[in-house]
Design an enzyme around this catalytic site. Structure first.
Site, PDB file in Angstrom:
ATOM      1  N   HIS A  97      -9.268 -20.208  11.050  1.00 41.03           N
ATOM      2  CA  HIS A  97      -8.304 -20.722  10.071  1.00 41.03           C
ATOM      3  C   HIS A  97      -8.985 -20.966   8.726  1.00 41.03           C
ATOM      4  CE1 HIS A  97      -5.061 -21.997  13.199  1.00 41.03           C
ATOM      5  NE2 HIS A  97      -5.096 -20.708  12.971  1.00 41.03           N
TER       6      HIS A  97
ATOM      7  N   ASP B 241       4.398 -13.145   9.409  1.00 40.09           N
ATOM      8  CA  ASP B 241       3.012 -13.498   9.767  1.00 40.09           C
ATOM      9  C   ASP B 241       2.248 -12.204  10.037  1.00 40.09           C
ATOM     10  OD1 ASP B 241       0.706 -14.687  10.680  1.00 40.09           O
ATOM     11  OD2 ASP B 241       1.580 -15.469  12.535  1.00 40.09           O
TER      12      ASP B 241
ATOM     13  N   HIS C 120      -8.798 -16.324  20.249  1.00 39.82           N
ATOM     14  CA  HIS C 120      -7.482 -16.992  20.194  1.00 39.82           C
ATOM     15  C   HIS C 120      -6.470 -16.270  21.078  1.00 39.82           C
ATOM     16  CE1 HIS C 120      -6.310 -13.640  17.632  1.00 39.82           C
ATOM     17  NE2 HIS C 120      -7.394 -13.858  16.901  1.00 39.82           N
TER      18      HIS C 120
ATOM     19  N   HIS D  86       2.467 -15.485  19.569  1.00 38.42           N
ATOM     20  CA  HIS D  86       3.257 -16.726  19.533  1.00 38.42           C
ATOM     21  C   HIS D  86       4.651 -16.404  19.055  1.00 38.42           C
ATOM     22  CE1 HIS D  86       2.660 -16.837  15.112  1.00 38.42           C
ATOM     23  NE2 HIS D  86       1.404 -16.521  15.354  1.00 38.42           N
TER      24      HIS D  86
ATOM     25  N   HIS E 292       4.372 -20.837  13.799  1.00 40.65           N
ATOM     26  CA  HIS E 292       4.190 -20.997  15.247  1.00 40.65           C
ATOM     27  C   HIS E 292       5.483 -21.631  15.716  1.00 40.65           C
ATOM     28  CE1 HIS E 292      -0.429 -21.091  14.520  1.00 40.65           C
ATOM     29  NE2 HIS E 292       0.065 -19.883  14.465  1.00 40.65           N
TER      30      HIS E 292
ATOM     31  N   GLU F  50      -1.297 -10.106  17.970  1.00 40.47           N
ATOM     32  CA  GLU F  50      -2.430 -10.244  17.052  1.00 40.47           C
ATOM     33  C   GLU F  50      -3.793 -10.319  17.736  1.00 40.47           C
ATOM     34  OE1 GLU F  50      -2.587 -14.181  15.164  1.00 40.47           O
ATOM     35  OE2 GLU F  50      -0.595 -14.560  15.953  1.00 40.47           O
TER      36      GLU F  50
ATOM     37  N   TYR G  61     -14.202 -11.138  16.725  1.00 42.86           N
ATOM     38  CA  TYR G  61     -14.946 -11.892  15.708  1.00 42.86           C
ATOM     39  C   TYR G  61     -16.395 -12.022  16.167  1.00 42.86           C
ATOM     40  CZ  TYR G  61     -10.061 -12.920  15.087  1.00 42.86           C
ATOM     41  OH  TYR G  61      -8.694 -12.778  14.969  1.00 42.86           O
TER      42      TYR G  61
ATOM     43  N   ARG H 278      -8.826  -8.783  12.689  1.00 45.81           N
ATOM     44  CA  ARG H 278      -7.563  -9.080  13.387  1.00 45.81           C
ATOM     45  C   ARG H 278      -6.496  -8.146  12.839  1.00 45.81           C
ATOM     46  NH1 ARG H 278      -7.553 -14.066  12.900  1.00 45.81           N
ATOM     47  NH2 ARG H 278      -6.225 -14.600  11.129  1.00 45.81           N
TER      48      ARG H 278
ATOM     49  N   GLU I 120      -2.280  -7.962  13.025  1.00 46.22           N
ATOM     50  CA  GLU I 120      -1.132  -8.757  13.464  1.00 46.22           C
ATOM     51  C   GLU I 120       0.171  -8.180  12.953  1.00 46.22           C
ATOM     52  OE1 GLU I 120      -1.136 -12.837  11.997  1.00 46.22           O
ATOM     53  OE2 GLU I 120       0.232 -13.428  13.608  1.00 46.22           O
TER      54      GLU I 120
HETATM   55  N1  GLY Z   1      -1.285 -17.226  10.646  1.00 52.91           N
HETATM   56  C1  GLY Z   1      -1.491 -17.972  11.817  1.00 52.91           C
HETATM   57  C2  GLY Z   1      -1.385 -17.120  12.980  1.00 52.91           C
HETATM   58  O1  GLY Z   1      -1.542 -15.918  12.877  1.00 52.91           O
HETATM   59  O2  GLY Z   1      -1.096 -17.552  14.040  1.00 52.91           O
HETATM   60 MN    MN Z   2       0.195 -15.378  14.047  1.00 51.68          MN
HETATM   61 MN    MN Z   3      -1.233 -14.811  11.167  1.00 48.04          MN
END
Ligand code: GLY
Ligand code: MN
Ligand code: MN
Length: 439
Positions: free
Chosen positions: A244, A272, A351, A355, A362, A386, A390, A407, A409
């Site tokens: 983050h 997102d 992660h 979501h 989220h 996503e 890393y 990443r 997404e």
């Molecule tokens: N931008 C936050 C996430 O991808 O969950």
């Molecule tokens: Mn996300």
């Molecule tokens: Mn995101």
């Protein structure tokens, strides 16, 4: 014309809540407060997502009451009174008198009278439904009203027996997007996608991370999305390994990748998107090997995304690809099956895969069903997919991989026979990205 949620949809949502609530109960949902940023200046106001979902009303200092008590109106909005002096400074208010006409609410009351009127409104109800823990001041007022009713029961008043959480009901509704919501979310995705295309052309060595942020924000606002849905992440080089990372202060260097995770908020709904691309327009060999692995993992996850499937199955598919790929590249040593089963890949794919997405980035909604099994995907649900890898500088991996964070997404809506990728217009393969950046 850009899509909006029509006023009658808010009314239908309130009606659906009323239809699902038991008889003789009251539900209360508070608007957000105006937050102070510094001394007497404020943050831009962002409405509470639940309150917005049920009213479309964008002022602070308001409470929606829904009631299934036959002696009360079904929907009441407590909100501010008109105040010409205050409005000169802070802008026009709707005024509680105007709530019924403007919002299709049954009655509008002055918010200043909420505390005083609550005992009378809660008298005779079985339960009070609240978003527990969401608004301390409202909860305090409810407790006070209940205390008063309890003390005066011998005079014929009747105190509600329970305070219950309204979330399960509202979260289930919010999890399933309507046609209007999907159109609005497609617009958030379209605006965000164009902003990503813009920064891919803008970036070059020497540019600062926050300048990518500024370019994104300009494109958002010029297209009716006044704010980002969340603090954007623009991480060059090893900054991409900070999940983050929102500092966005560093300069971008020749030879590094930059990871950008950003989404416009349009009509309250979030996009997102993450893309990771080379600052100089060309992936190095190591960057490309890892990038293709993340992309392959996303593709494997996509194959599991359809009604009746679930996010655990998709996560497993993506993790298997990443685990096997990292083993093949000798970033993970040892046996491939063991690496997967012992979850050694979690060191690099840190992660979750996915979501819910909606009014909140989220978004609300359960991930498990009543039997504690993964919730089955259904048409109208919106998710992100996503995967990422890393390899932090201190990870112990071979030097050639260190400091690479990737990443990818996208935002998907589940359809009858699979999914629609709302963000597929943003260049994604290494070839598409390099071609787009060169143009
Ligand atoms: N931008 C936050 C996430 O991808 O969950
Ligand atoms: Mn996300
Ligand atoms: Mn995101």
């Amino acid at each position: 014309m850009q899509p909006v949620i029509p006023q009658d949809e808010f009314l239908r949502r309130r009606q659906r809540v009323l239809d699902q609530l038991p008889a003789n109960v009251v539900a209360l949902v508070a608007a957000n407060e105006q937050l102070i940023r510094s001394n007497d200046t404020e943050f831009p106001f962002r409405q509470n997502s639940y309150f917005h979902y049920l009213t479309g009303f964008n002022e602070p200092d308001a409470v929606l009451m829904l009631s299934t008590l036959s002696s009360q109106p079904g929907s009441v909005l407590f909100c501010q009174d008109k105040d010409p002096d205050a409005e000169v400074w802070h802008g026009l208010r709707l005024g509680y008198h105007n709530a019924p006409n403007a919002l299709g609410i049954d009655a509008g009351y002055n918010i200043d009278q909420l505390e005083q009127r609550l005992p009378e409104l809660l008298n005779g109800t079985e339960s009070v439904f609240l978003l527990l823990g969401e608004d301390e001041s409202l909860e305090h007022d409810v407790h006070q009203a209940m205390a008063y009713l309890r003390e005066t029961e011998k005079r014929g008043n009747k105190v509600p027996h329970r305070i219950e959480d309204l979330r399960p009901l509202l979260d289930t509704m919010r999890q399933q997007k309507s046609a209007n919501e999907l159109n609005v979310m497609r617009e958030a995705a379209r605006i965000t996608g164009n902003a990503f295309k813009r920064i891919m052309k803008y970036v070059q060595p020497g540019v600062f991370e926050y300048q990518l942020g500024a370019e994104l924000q300009h494109e958002f606002a010029m297209n009716g999305a006044l704010y980002p849905a969340y603090e954007m992440i623009c991480g060059g080089g090893a900054n991409a390994c900070v999940l983050h990372y929102t500092d966005n202060r560093d300069q971008l260097h020749d030879g590094d990748l930059v990871l950008v995770d950003a989404g416009a908020e349009y009509q309250g709904y979030a996009a997102d998107i993450t893309r990771t691309f080379p600052v100089n327009g060309k992936f190095s060999e190591e960057q490309k090997l890892l990038y293709d692995l993340v992309l392959e993992a996303q593709q494997a996850a996509f194959e599991k995304i359809k009604p009746g499937s679930d996010l655990v199955a998709a996560t497993k598919a993506a993790a298997r690809v990443i685990s096997d790929g990292l083993t093949k590249l000798e970033i993970l040593t040892g046996d491939a099956d063991e690496n997967f089963e012992q979850q050694r890949w979690k060191k690099y794919f840190i992660h979750g895969l996915s979501h819910w997405l909606g009014l909140d980035v989220h978004d609300v909604g359960r991930y498990k069903d009543a039997e504690n099994n993964p919730l089955k995907l259904q048409p109208g649900m919106v998710i992100t997919v996503e995967p990422g890898i890393y390899i932090a500088r201190d990870s112990g991996a071979d030097e050639r991989w260190r400091g690479i964070g990737i990443r990818i997404e996208d935002d998907l809506v589940i359809t009858e026979d699979g999914f629609e990728n709302m963000t597929e217009s943003v260049p994604k393969t290494t070839e598409e990205i390099e071609t787009w950046m060169q143009k």
